[in-house]
Design an enzyme around this catalytic site. Structure first.
Site, PDB file in Angstrom:
ATOM      1  N   PRO A   1     -12.905   1.410  23.951  1.00 24.70           N
ATOM      2  CG  PRO A   1     -10.763   1.410  22.949  1.00 24.70           C
ATOM      3  CD  PRO A   1     -11.492   1.953  24.061  1.00 24.70           C
ATOM      4  CD  GLU A   2     -18.502  -0.830  24.058  1.00 24.52           C
ATOM      5  OE1 GLU A   2     -19.401  -1.640  23.898  1.00 24.52           O
ATOM      6  OE2 GLU A   2     -18.952   0.353  24.337  1.00 24.52           O
TER       7      GLU A   2
ATOM      8  CE  LYS B   1     -15.218  -3.553  27.718  1.00 25.68           C
ATOM      9  NZ  LYS B   1     -15.696  -2.395  28.591  1.00 25.68           N
TER      10      LYS B   1
ATOM     11  CG  HIS C   1      -1.335  12.585  23.626  1.00 27.00           C
ATOM     12  ND1 HIS C   1      -0.973  13.302  24.696  1.00 27.00           N
ATOM     13  CD2 HIS C   1      -2.265  13.216  22.780  1.00 27.00           C
ATOM     14  CE1 HIS C   1      -1.551  14.209  24.568  1.00 27.00           C
ATOM     15  NE2 HIS C   1      -2.346  14.267  23.453  1.00 27.00           N
TER      16      HIS C   1
ATOM     17  NE  ARG D   1      -9.837  11.013  29.696  1.00 28.57           N
ATOM     18  CZ  ARG D   1     -11.040  10.951  30.393  1.00 28.57           C
ATOM     19  NH1 ARG D   1     -11.997  10.406  29.607  1.00 28.57           N
ATOM     20  NH2 ARG D   1     -11.268  11.081  31.687  1.00 28.57           N
TER      21      ARG D   1
ATOM     22  NE  ARG E   1     -19.894   4.119  31.200  1.00 31.27           N
ATOM     23  CZ  ARG E   1     -19.463   2.705  31.010  1.00 31.27           C
ATOM     24  NH1 ARG E   1     -19.532   2.042  31.769  1.00 31.27           N
ATOM     25  NH2 ARG E   1     -19.115   2.712  29.704  1.00 31.27           N
TER      26      ARG E   1
END
EC number: 3.2.2.23
Length: 287
Positions: free
Chosen positions: A2-3, A60, A100, A119, A273
């Site tokens: 997420p940005e 962020k 999760h 994750r 990237r």
């Protein structure tokens, strides 16, 4: 990951849904998701009886101001970084928890705020009210200016870029240069500017930086208005997807035709990237 637009969308949702409701308790289902305090028991004790009075975003990071129902004045801050796959979901208590789920806050009225993270790179902090944020959330102290802040200008960009040989895409990803910009929107900004992602930072002029500055703000504004991008794990606080993905010009569109010229969108690796671009609209120029 997420940005800025995704985190801003979550922040606005939290401000709309969670304020002035007393926290009845908390659960930490995965200890390493709690960055501070180290003790789960301390977290549960300190957050119980507090209420959230406002959320804000820095880069962020998310920060929720806490007030105690037992004492006047600030009680601390609830901090969160979603990292790669984190979600903050506001849901009724009787709804089945996602597999999760890592941290849960119980609110009066039968609601829960759930931190879900596949994750497990995301983190939650309970910050003391009498300590600067950056002393505990050390990443905050390394952030550059906000893209919509008064100190983020074309002149600032030019001064930071003119002596660097880094590829322009890599420079835009540096959170010390500008806070909140990430892989998705750096690709989109460079497309709208017509700049190849491998272009050396010291090749940009002040006029180029004026265009970059303009397109950073315009692209992020459009993405916020669309509720962010849901290519994988990101969800708004109510669990719905963001809508910017269907508007993306290059990100995630490798092998598809450019929406402007029809040339096939390319993807390369750059500094570990991915970078997506249109070879026709973003030619690699020798300056």
């Amino acid at each position: 990951m997420p940005e800025l637009p995704e985190v801003e969308t979550v922040c606005r949702g939290l401000n709309r849904l969670t304020l002035e409701q007393t926290i009845g308790g908390g659960e930490v289902l995965l200890d390493r998701s709690l960055a501070y305090p180290v003790s789960v028991e301390d977290f549960q004790k300190q957050i119980t009886g507090c209420r959230l009075v406002g959320w804000q975003r820095r880069g962020k990071y998310l920060l929720g101001e806490l007030r105690s129902n037992q004492a006047p004045g600030p009680a601390g801050w609830l901090g969160c970084h979603l990292r790669m796959t984190g979600q903050l979901l506001w849901t009724e208590r009787d709804q089945q928890r996602p597999r999760h789920t890592r941290v849960v806050l119980h609110f009066e009225g039968g609601w829960e705020l759930r931190f879900v993270d596949t994750r497990t790179f995301g983190k939650v902090w309970l910050l003391p009210g009498d300590r600067p944020w950056a002393e505990v959330m050390t990443g905050l102290g390394q952030l550059g200016p906000e893209p919509f802040g008064a100190d983020f200008t074309a002149e600032y960009l030019y001064e930071k870029l003119k002596s660097s040989r880094r590829p322009l895409k890599n420079a835009l990803l540096d959170q010390r240069l500008v806070a909140g910009l990430g892989n998705i929107y750096a690709d989109e900004v460079l497309f709208f500017c017509g700049f190849h992602p491998t272009m050396a930072s010291n090749q940009v002029s002040l006029q180029d930086c004026e265009l970059i500055h303009q397109q950073i703000q315009a692209t992020l504004t459009a993405a916020i208005e669309a509720g962010g991008t849901s290519f994988s794990d990101y969800r708004q606080v109510t669990g719905i997807n963001g809508n910017y993905g269907g508007m993306a010009q290059v990100y995630g569109r490798e092998g598809e035709p450019c929406r402007h010229c029809g040339t096939v969108i390319a993807k390369i690796k750059l500094g570990g990237r991915s970078a997506h671009f249109c070879p026709q609209c973003q030619p690699k120029l020798e300056r």
